[in-house]
Every structure is written in structure tokens, then in C-alpha cells.
Design a protein around this motif. Structure first.
Motif, mmCIF file in Angstrom:
data_model
loop_
_atom_site.group_PDB
_atom_site.id
_atom_site.type_symbol
_atom_site.label_atom_id
_atom_site.label_comp_id
_atom_site.label_asym_id
_atom_site.label_seq_id
_atom_site.Cartn_x
_atom_site.Cartn_y
_atom_site.Cartn_z
ATOM 1 N N MET A 167 46.763 23.900 15.901
ATOM 2 C CA MET A 167 45.448 23.975 15.258
ATOM 3 C C MET A 167 44.921 22.569 15.022
ATOM 4 O O MET A 167 45.650 21.694 14.547
ATOM 5 C CB MET A 167 45.549 24.730 13.923
ATOM 6 N N SER A 168 43.653 22.341 15.350
ATOM 7 C CA SER A 168 43.065 21.016 15.201
ATOM 8 C C SER A 168 42.853 20.682 13.726
ATOM 9 O O SER A 168 42.882 21.548 12.844
ATOM 10 C CB SER A 168 41.728 20.952 15.947
ATOM 11 N N PHE A 169 42.610 19.392 13.491
ATOM 12 C CA PHE A 169 42.394 18.929 12.118
ATOM 13 C C PHE A 169 41.205 19.634 11.477
ATOM 14 O O PHE A 169 41.278 20.102 10.332
ATOM 15 C CB PHE A 169 42.202 17.414 12.123
ATOM 16 N N GLN A 223 41.948 23.163 10.600
ATOM 17 C CA GLN A 223 42.766 23.229 9.394
ATOM 18 C C GLN A 223 41.917 23.041 8.138
ATOM 19 O O GLN A 223 42.054 23.775 7.152
ATOM 20 C CB GLN A 223 43.852 22.154 9.431
ATOM 21 N N LEU A 224 41.029 22.043 8.203
ATOM 22 C CA LEU A 224 40.181 21.764 7.044
ATOM 23 C C LEU A 224 39.244 22.932 6.754
ATOM 24 O O LEU A 224 39.069 23.326 5.589
ATOM 25 C CB LEU A 224 39.381 20.478 7.284
ATOM 26 N N SER A 225 38.665 23.494 7.801
ATOM 27 C CA SER A 225 37.753 24.630 7.628
ATOM 28 C C SER A 225 38.495 25.836 7.048
ATOM 29 O O SER A 225 37.982 26.527 6.153
ATOM 30 C CB SER A 225 37.103 25.002 8.959
ATOM 31 N N GLN A 226 39.682 26.093 7.551
ATOM 32 C CA GLN A 226 40.465 27.211 7.051
ATOM 33 C C GLN A 226 40.856 26.996 5.589
ATOM 34 O O GLN A 226 40.835 27.941 4.789
ATOM 35 C CB GLN A 226 41.712 27.391 7.911
ATOM 36 N N TRP A 227 41.190 25.764 5.253
ATOM 37 C CA TRP A 227 41.577 25.456 3.880
ATOM 38 C C TRP A 227 40.398 25.630 2.923
ATOM 39 O O TRP A 227 40.543 26.216 1.844
ATOM 40 C CB TRP A 227 42.113 24.029 3.818
ATOM 41 N N LEU A 228 39.234 25.151 3.339
ATOM 42 C CA LEU A 228 38.043 25.276 2.493
ATOM 43 C C LEU A 228 37.551 26.714 2.403
ATOM 44 O O LEU A 228 36.926 27.101 1.409
ATOM 45 C CB LEU A 228 36.923 24.377 3.037
ATOM 46 N N ALA A 229 37.819 27.515 3.436
ATOM 47 C CA ALA A 229 37.330 28.898 3.464
ATOM 48 C C ALA A 229 38.202 29.851 2.661
ATOM 49 O O ALA A 229 37.842 31.029 2.513
ATOM 50 C CB ALA A 229 37.251 29.379 4.914
#
Length: 237
Positions: A1-3, A6-12
Motif C-alpha cells: 500500500m502506498s504512503f 495509508q494516510l487516506s485510510q488512517w484519516l478515513a
């Protein structure tokens, strides 16, 4: 998974913006601010009255200069580990006391030094004039020297508070709470899959520090006596 994924999934994450869930950014921001504000309040109570008194009587210059050197030499992470070790040996709460005591120890030197310097820099003619009008020594300290040195004291509080915010994030290594720094620690524990969480936690700490910097800049302006502000404006112009 790209950075970015990962960031989008974490924020979502639906709990990421919760005020009650320990994983929520608002929850951990409040936790971060609580530790920082509590340590700053305790440090102010411990240092400002003593520094004002010593500065008024022109005593404690060696103590003030020593506080500067101690403040520069103290490693924040080392203090946290030291207090954690002592708390664990004495059976105290290791989630609260080690970080709080380390924060207070870090905030004491700049608060004491700047408060002392601010009081000492008050013009002697002003102090003598107040004494000549019948002011007692404690009245001079509270009504003359403390208001005139308040911009310097607030500036010291701003420096100390920003240092506290950064240290709370570091303290997450030994603290189950740790405020926003918990995201950074948890992200490192995940390895490559935690890069998004590390970046998100670090960005949250930076934003919090910038907001607090702006609020303290406003507070410094409000704490400056009107006459002193006009005098400074004339010098600048």
C-alpha cells in the motif's frame, strides 16, 4: 500500500475524529494540551513568585544564570526515562507522574530566568517613584514590576509551552496516553504499514504547536501594558 493510501485510510477511520474514542485526534489533542497546560501551570506557580521576589531585591543572579545552563543541558527524554524508573520502583502511576514531572522540570528554567530578567530590567526610576508615593514592597512587585515584566513572562511561557508540546509527543514512548505522539509510536510499531500514521501524528503535533504559537503571540500583545506598547511603537517608528 502506498504512503498516500495509508494516510487516506488512517484519516478515513470513523473513530479518527471522535472526541471520546482514545484513537480520535480531538481526544488526543485535548489529552496533549491537558498535560502541557498542567505542567505549565505548576511551573508558573513554582517559579514566577520566587523570581519576582528575587528580581525585586536584586538577589539570585547566580541562580538565574544557573537555571539557563541547566535548562540547556537537561535531555527531555532522559528525564522521562529517569522519572519512569523511579515511579516504577516506588509503585506510582507510570502513565502520569513520569511525564508530568519531566515536563515541569523542563519548564522551570526558562520561566524562572525570563521572569527574573523581566523584573530586573524594570527601570529603577519607576520603582523609586512608586516607593515614593507610599507603595509597600509587595505592592511594587504586584502593581509595578509584575505588569511591566508581563510581556517577558508571557514570552517565556510561550517558549516553555512549545517545548512541552514537543516533549509530550516524545513521552508517548513510555506513556500509554501520550497525546498525539501516540500515533507516531504506534506507527513505528507497524513498520512500513505505519508510515501514514506516523506522518499524520507528526503533522497533528506541528499544527497544534503553530496554533499555540499564534495564541501566545496574541496573549503577549494583550499582556503588554498600554503605555509600554505605545513606548515600543514610538521606538520602532
Amino acid at each position: 500500500m502506498s504512503f498516500f493510501a495509508q494516510l487516506s485510510q488512517w484519516l478515513a477511520d470513523p473513530n479518527r475524529w471522535s472526541w471520546t474514542d482514545p484513537a480520535g485526534i480531538p481526544f488526543r489533542t485535548v489529552q496533549h494540551l491537558w498535560f502541557s497546560a498542567l505542567a505549565l501551570a505548576i511551573s508558573i506557580v513554582l517559579t514566577v513568585p520566587l523570581a519576582v521576589c528575587l528580581g525585586h531585591y536584586r538577589r539570585g543572579q547566580f541562580l538565574a544564570s544557573s537555571a539557563v545552563n541547566i535548562g540547556r543541558a537537561i535531555p527531555s527524554f532522559g528525564l522521562i526515562i529517569l522519572f519512569w524508573f523511579l515511579a516504577s520502583r516506588w509503585g506510582a502511576n507510570t502513565d502520569f507522574w513520569p511525564l508530568l514531572l519531566a515536563l515541569v522540570a523542563l519548564a522551570l528554567p526558562p520561566l524562572f530566568t525570563n521572569t527574573y530578567a523581566g523584573v530586573v530590567q524594570v527601570e529603577q526610576e519607576v520603582v523609586d517613584a512608586a516607593r515614593g508615593t507610599g507603595y509597600r514592597e509587595w505592592q511594587i512587585m504586584l502593581r509595578v514590576e509584575l505588569p511591566l515584566s508581563s510581556p517577558v513572562i508571557v514570552a517565556a511561557a510561550r517558549v516553555a509551552f512549545l517545548q512541552l508540546i514537543a516533549t509530550v509527543a516524545i513521552g508517548a514512548i513510555v506513556n500509554d496516553g501520550g497525546g498525539l505522539g501516540r500515533y507516531i509510536v504506534d506507527g513505528f510499531a507497524l513498520g512500513e504499514q505505519g508510515h501514514g500514521e506516523i506522518f499524520g501524528g507528526g503533522l497533528a503535533v506541528v499544527i497544534l504547536a503553530l496554533v499555540c504559537e499564534g495564541l501566545f503571540a496574541l496573549l503577549t500583545k494583550l499582556a503588554t501594558p498600554r503605555g509600554l506598547a505605545l513606548q515600543q511603537a514610538r521606538r520602532d517608528s
